[in-house]
Scaffold this active site. Structure first.
Site, PDB file in Angstrom:
ATOM      1  CG  HIS A  33      -2.306  -1.309   1.399  1.00 49.07           C
ATOM      2  ND1 HIS A  33      -1.738  -1.865   2.509  1.00 49.07           N
ATOM      3  CD2 HIS A  33      -2.633  -1.341   0.701  1.00 49.07           C
ATOM      4  CE1 HIS A  33      -3.033  -2.497   2.551  1.00 49.07           C
ATOM      5  NE2 HIS A  33      -3.159  -2.205   1.531  1.00 49.07           N
ATOM      6  CE  LYS A  92     -13.778  -8.112   4.794  1.00 50.90           C
ATOM      7  NZ  LYS A  92     -13.031  -8.089   4.193  1.00 50.90           N
ATOM      8  NE  ARG A 136      -3.021  -7.382  -5.083  1.00 50.93           N
ATOM      9  CZ  ARG A 136      -3.892  -8.075  -3.456  1.00 50.93           C
ATOM     10  NH1 ARG A 136      -3.401  -7.790  -2.292  1.00 50.93           N
ATOM     11  NH2 ARG A 136      -5.237  -8.108  -3.883  1.00 50.93           N
ATOM     12  CB  SER A 151      -4.371  -6.594   4.909  1.00 45.09           C
ATOM     13  OG  SER A 151      -4.088  -5.020   3.994  1.00 45.09           O
TER      14      SER A 151
END
Ligand code: PNS
Length: 159
Positions: free
Chosen positions: A17, A41, A90, A127
């Site tokens: 990040h 969440k 990515r 993460s």
């Protein structure tokens, strides 16, 4: 002023990040890092802590500020005079969903999305992987900023 947003959950912020944020900060006048609070969440780090970790990790970047947001990213953009979202890609696996979100945000609100290719050093990094690896005793130094490393160590159960 050319202002863009880097949105995400940042649970927690990784060096991947930070690579995207710092490169965006070289291209635009201001980068707003927007931390999403998702009511559906439960995050590992609470919203305030995620903000704190990001502020610490980006304190050397003068044109970066960190804010929280709830609801739609396009509404956050409108409220903060932001014309584009910057996202790191990515791998091809990121592409489908990111493309759909980008097209939705453009078609419904005229908000552009700019994709930046991730530094290959961090192409595998997420993460979730960081949390999982650290949870079972793995060494994630070099993958996250020092403040995150410290917090992960403090939060994980001892033997
Ligand atoms: O780090 P993440 O979890 O991959 O980030 C995803 C995030 C928060 C950037 C994305 O889910 C988002 O923008 N959510 C806000 C709600 C929203 O605008 N949803 C519609 C997208 S078309």
């Amino acid at each position: 002023m050319r202002r863009v947003v880097c949105p995400g959950s940042f649970d927690p912020v990784t060096n991947g990040h930070l690579d995207i944020i710092s490169r965006a900060a070289q291209l635009y006048d201001e980068v707003v890092v927007a931390v999403f609070r998702n009511p559906n969440k439960t995050a590992f780090f609470g919203t305030e802590e995620r903000l704190e970790l990001l502020r610490e990790a980006t304190k050397g970047l003068e044109n970066v500020r960190v804010e929280r947001f709830e609801g739609l990213i396009v509404d956050f953009c409108k409220a903060n005079d932001i014309s584009a979202v910057v996202k790191g890609l990515r791998a091809v696996s990121d592409f489908d969903y990111e493309m759909q979100m980008a097209q939705m945000n453009y078609s419904q609100a005229g908000v552009e999305t700019l994709f930046m290719t991730t530094n290959p050093l961090y192409a595998f990094l997420s993460s979730s992987l960081v949390k999982d690896f650290a949870k079972f005793g793995g060494d994630v130094s070099g993958l996250v900023p020092p403040i995150v490393l410290e917090r992960l160590k403090n939060r994980l159960p001892e033997e």
